[in-house]
Design an enzyme around this catalytic site. Structure first.
Site, PDB file in Angstrom:
ATOM      1  CG  PHE B 266      43.572 -12.915 -55.312  1.00  0.00           C
ATOM      2  CD1 PHE B 266      43.662 -11.541 -55.141  1.00  0.00           C
ATOM      3  CD2 PHE B 266      42.354 -13.525 -55.076  1.00  0.00           C
ATOM      4  CE1 PHE B 266      42.568 -10.796 -54.750  1.00  0.00           C
ATOM      5  CE2 PHE B 266      41.250 -12.783 -54.687  1.00  0.00           C
ATOM      6  CZ  PHE B 266      41.361 -11.419 -54.517  1.00  0.00           C
ATOM      7  N   GLY B 493      39.043  -6.394 -60.482  1.00  0.00           N
ATOM      8  CA  GLY B 493      38.683  -5.607 -59.310  1.00  0.00           C
ATOM      9  C   GLY B 493      39.779  -4.599 -59.035  1.00  0.00           C
ATOM     10  CG  LEU B 654      46.933   6.314 -64.378  1.00  0.00           C
ATOM     11  CD1 LEU B 654      48.282   5.741 -64.033  1.00  0.00           C
ATOM     12  CD2 LEU B 654      46.375   5.717 -65.628  1.00  0.00           C
ATOM     13  CD  GLN B 662      44.499  -3.486 -56.932  1.00  0.00           C
ATOM     14  OE1 GLN B 662      43.462  -4.009 -56.560  1.00  0.00           O
ATOM     15  NE2 GLN B 662      45.485  -4.170 -57.428  1.00  0.00           N
ATOM     16  CD  GLU B 729      51.658  -9.423 -58.496  1.00  0.00           C
ATOM     17  OE1 GLU B 729      52.008 -10.601 -58.395  1.00  0.00           O
ATOM     18  OE2 GLU B 729      51.729  -8.783 -59.556  1.00  0.00           O
TER      19      GLU B 729
END
Ligand code: FES
Ligand code: FES
Lengths: 196, 772
Positions: B266, B493, B654, B662, B729
């Site tokens: 992060f 991750g 993808l 995410q 993000e």
């Protein structure tokens, strides 16, 4: 605690002289296998597993019983292994993530469901989540999503895979019920066969 | 899960005929929801993280942290620690090795500084035979200090008579350490505000927050002759290698950093922390492997943080809702000797069209550990302030907040002057408003009540720019039939392992099952940081192109076989898979890689690509529209988010599975930022008071309601060979303001000082005279 003695800590050091440390012998049954180890009284269960037994599947994150990353089953009940002393587990049965798959390597339904539902990202909380879910599902074989949210609330996930986790637990519950039903039916059939 | 795609407004100059873009029919694996390929290793406990690596004879280090925020270390007495059985060595400023000159220039590395600038700074390290002994021994070290005046909070440091935190004044213009100038103006803001029919002014105070990746910063170092191998939990192995080499004064070729699995980052693991060179140093002295990890408290006190930011915004618009002025000024927490400032008024500069604009950043040095990048650093806070202020403006104008945003769409990035390849914000807002039921929101605010539960809906735009950087792709076809994809980049991750396997499979014309991916090792090809959402968008196109290169070489070799196995065939007749080349229609005509390589006289075929990340003629953005439905319990002050809707545009997706994870993760981070997370600095003692996971709140399963994530699956062709953008993000940038705006819609109250934990909400409700 059976006995206390001044003995050098076992085989951890080569070139440097080993200091005498107060250690205690304990017996842990981990995933069905008996291990006898010498631990200091202050050694936590998670440390005994990770450092003394080299079983690093169980993780350590907060060390305060706050996050659930170190969850293992102690005599079948989930505990946070970072706030339990190893000496408290003498003679008891510990189940960890390493002991969950079948001996032939087939993943436990929860392990498979976690992959299928992408219930993980970095994976660091995952062994604790899964061990927690094992005990939760044993007590709640047909959980609602809200029961899962509450029952798994002690296992935090910093990557925030929470939706995948609750879907995986719900799905695994279904799979496990189905397989219990099948094996139950098989047992009945077998019993019936024997009776006839 | 994907929505039906209405035509996205595409900029007329979009190079849709870009020769590097890939036709969809070649994509069999890319775009599929392949389960993550590292999943099984992680769910069985077999994945070995840096924290898990153990070596025979390994010993353990614990760092002692300063307990004063400013002053001098006068003397460190190691004797009592050294007397503890099991302690092997103690390091501090009393005995630290002489600092070698930096191999690549720059300031020399200081192991333990006698000058203490913040609580939590390293003072000493103990190495002992067990971690428990090392932990105990640091408590036996005696440190004599001469405290100096300090200032630990941003507001206190801004006061005219405040003590100085470092060598320079507390409040400074940070200049342009990252390229973009901290101060920026265009047009005439005063004139724009005068011209406006409606203006609003608002101040937002956003707290400092701590990354808290679940795997701590941890390093295991082991030497072999002159070379050190370092297992380190990092987001940028190459950066860690260079940092460690510089500290030790050795060439970077003598350092190998390995990070096969990383337990989250992060942003905190972008920079290398002191435990890494300390582990390498001690391992060299003791001639045995040394592991050093930061404690959870040290993760809060000395591993970077998102600094507090104070925002002041003024917006002006015509009565039709056309922006005439934006003035966004930010003061962000900084640290002595640290360059970092938070670019927390950055997106205001270009996300909406506005002729008169000022965006100004000030760095306020305090006696705290240096701040650093945390998931969408700058964008997260900038979007919070801007999107909340737009909501306030819409309310003042009596215009629908969605309409206000749509009327001010930017087709050009006002700072760079380049056109956006596309700006999908208006479309995403429309789609999202349908999915959430925007017309069901409380009108007027505060009018939807169910007993003590007041309900509201809010929206905000999510945005994160596309960053890319140089990356090498390497795909190796081996004689044993295996295909190796290699990169020094890591998988935090995010799904790097999986999408690289998918990209290589499609490039080669095979399936992901044939591919093995090796990551996180500095001996592997160059990759950028796993940060700024740039790793996937840089390495994946590189690997895809490298696989195309390998495929071409393989096919050329097959067509050229001396025995004429594929005589008369063309490239399109050949299929690659399971370690062999086969004729598409005649399975009998096949050859294994081993045989093919043997006939060619080589051991492997290596496909390569050097992805340069050229300066592109357009701006590419990751866009999202976020909608939150909240309930505010006016009796208890508890805010809940039962439903959240997000619609995104990240170009080609993808892998829908890892992509969705995410985005969801980012949204929950946004929820956490606005409702739960704050690092509390005690200004009187200069110490963080909640440096643990009991008092530092993060969400649990109970905090998470429904999160509906959909996206436009439209490649953004000019961005790169795959038309992909990024996902890491953008998700966090819209969620926090959407929730804050929903709280306004539910209650009619503007809360501008997150986190909105129940006591703060309750006090605001009571101050406004709202009771159950
Ligand atoms: S590590 Fe044991 S509960 Fe967090
Ligand atoms: S998957 Fe990273 S903490 Fe849960």
């Amino acid at each position: 605690m059976s006995q206390v003695s001044e003995v050098p800590e076992s085989g951890r050091s080569g070139s440097t002289p080993v200091p005498p440390t107060l250690t205690v012998p304990i017996q842990l049954r981990v995933n069905g296998q008996i291990h006898t180890i010498q631990v200091e009284p202050r050694t936590t269960l998670v440390d005994a597993l990770r450092t003394h037994l080299g079983m690093t599947g169980t993780k350590l994150v907060c060390g305060q019983g706050a996050c659930g990353a170190c969850t293992v089953l102690l005599d079948g009940e989930r505990v946070t292994a970072c706030i339990i002393l190893a000496i408290m587990c003498d003679g008891r049965e510990v189940k960890t993530i390493e002991g969950l798959a079948l001996p032939d390597g087939t993943p436990h339904p929860l392990q498979a469901a976690f992959v299928r539902h992408d219930a993980l990202q970095c994976g660091f909380c995952t062994p604790g989540q899964i061990m927690s879910a094992v005990a939760f599902l044993r007590d709640h074989p047909e959980p609602t999503i809200d029961e899962i949210r509450a029952g798994m609330a002690g296992n935090l996930c910093r990557c925030a895979a929470y939706i995948g986790i609750r879907e995986a637990v719900a799905d695994a519950a279904k799979q496990m019920r189905a397989s219990t039903a099948t094996s139950g039916a098989a047992t009945l059939a077998q019993d019936a066969g024997e009776m006839s | 899960m994907t929505t039906t795609i209405p035509q996205v407004p595409v900029n007329p100059q979009d190079p849709t005929s870009n020769p590097t873009s890939t036709p969809a029919e070649q994509m069999h694996s890319i775009g599929q929801p392949l389960p993550r390929i590292d999943g099984l290793a992680k769910v069985t406990g077999q994945a070995i993280y840096s924290f898990d690596h153990a070596l025979p004879d390994m010993v353990f280090g614990t760092i002692l942290s300063a307990t004063i925020p400013h002053g001098q270390v006068v003397r460190v007495d190691h004797r009592r620690a050294l007397a503890l059985p099991g302690v092997l060595r103690v390091y501090s400023c009393e005995n630290q090795p002489p600092t070698p000159p930096r191999v690549e220039g720059g300031a020399p590395y200081i192991w333990f500084d006698r000058e203490i600038r913040y609580d939590g700074q390293d003072v000493a390290m103990v190495v002992a035979t067990t971690q428990a002994i090392a932990d105990e021994a640091v408590g036996l070290i005696t440190v004599d200090v001469a405290p100096a005046p300090f200032v630990a909070t941003v507001r206190a440091a801004m006061a005219p008579d405040a003590p100085q935190a470092g060598e320079t004044p507390n409040v400074e213009d940070p200049g342009s350490p990252y390229g973009e100038p901290a101060q920026y103006t265009r047009g005439d803001v005063a004139a724009g505000l005068l011209e406006a029919a409606v203006t609003i002014t608002a101040a937002y105070d956003l707290p400092s927050q701590i990354h808290n990746p679940w795997e701590a910063h941890v390093t295991l170092a082991t030497w072999d002759g002159d070379c050190v191998t370092v297992y380190d939990s990092v987001q940028y192995p190459i950066g860690a290698r260079n940092f460690i080499a510089n500290a030790l004064g050795i060439p970077s070729e003598q350092v190998r950093v390995i990070a096969e699995y990383v337990g989250g980052g992060f942003g905190s693991k972008l920079s290398t922390k002191t435990q890494a060179p300390l582990a390498a140093l001690a391992a060299r002295h003791l001639e045995r492997p040394v592991r050093v990890r930061l404690t959870r408290a040290q993760m809060h006190r000395n591993a970077r943080h998102r600094p507090q930011t104070l925002h002041h915004l003024r917006l002006g618009a015509t009565s039709a809702g056309i922006l005439t002025a934006i003035d966004h000024e930010v003061w962000s927490g900084g640290a002595p000797k640290a360059q970092y400032y938070e670019s927390a008024a950055s997106t205001s500069r270009y996300l909406y069209a506005c002729p008169n604009l000022r965006s100004a950043h000030w760095r306020v040095r305090v006696n705290q550990n240096p701040p650093g990048s945390m998931r969408a650093p700058g964008e997260q806070q900038s979007q919070f302030a801007l999107e909340c202020a737009l909501d306030e403006l819409a309310h003042a104008l009596r215009i629908d907040p969605i309409t206000l945003r749509q009327r001010n769409q930017a087709s050009t990035h006002a700072v760079s002057g380049k056109p956006f390849s596309r700006n999908s914000i208006p479309t995403l807002l429309d789609l999202g408003s349908q999915r959430i039921g925007w017309d069901q929101r409380a009108q007027p605010p505060g009018s939807q009540r169910d007993g003590a539960l007041w309900r509201g809906i809010g929206c905000a735009v999510a945005f994160y720019p596309l960053h890319m950087a140089r990356a090498e792709g390497r795909v190796r076809l081996q004689a044993d039939g295996s295909v190796l994809v290699e990169s020094s980049g890591v998988d935090l991750g995010t799904g790097t392992y999986t999408i690289l396997a998918q990209a290589a499979a499609d490039g080669l014309g095979t399936t992901p099952a044939d591919i093995t991916v090796h990551l996180g090792d500095t001996t592997l090809p160059v990759a950028p940081i796993a940060g700024g959402s740039m790793l996937a968008a840089s390495v994946t196109p590189a690997v895809y192109s490298a696989a195309l290169d390998a495929r071409q070489q393989l096919i050329d070799a097959a067509l050229d076989l001396p025995d004429g196995l594929f005589a008369g065939c063309s490239a399109s007749d050949l299929v690659i898979g399971a370690g062999r080349v086969t004729h598409r229609r005649d399975a009998g005509r096949a050859i294994t890689f081993a045989e093919l390589l043997r006939l060619r006289g080589t051991t492997e075929i290596v496909g390569q690509c050097n992805f340069a990340a050229d300066d592109l003629p357009m701006e590419y953005g990751n866009f999202g529209a976020h909608f939150a439905e909240v309930t505010v319990d006016v009796e208890t002050g508890i805010v809940r988010v039962p439903r959240f809707v997000a619609v995104h545009d990240s170009g080609r997706v993808l892998n829908p599975t890892t992509y969705r994870s995410q985005i969801r993760g980012g949204i929950i981070w946004g929820l956490s930022a606005v409702l739960l997370e704050a690092s509390h600095m005690d200004g009187h003692r200069g110490r963080i008071t909640n440096a643990n996971l009991v008092e530092y709140l993060v969400p649990t399963a109970l905090d998470i309601g429904e999160i509906d994530v959909t996206w436009l699956d439209e490649p953004d062709a000019g961005a790169n060979a795959l038309g992909m953008k990024s996902a890491g993000e953008v998700g966090i940038t819209g969620a926090a303001p959407a929730i804050a705006n929903a709280i306004f819609n539910a209650t009619g109250l503007r809360l501008r000082h997150p986190p909105f934990q129940p006591p703060r909400v309750l006090m605001a409700l009571r101050a406004a005279g709202i009771t159950a």
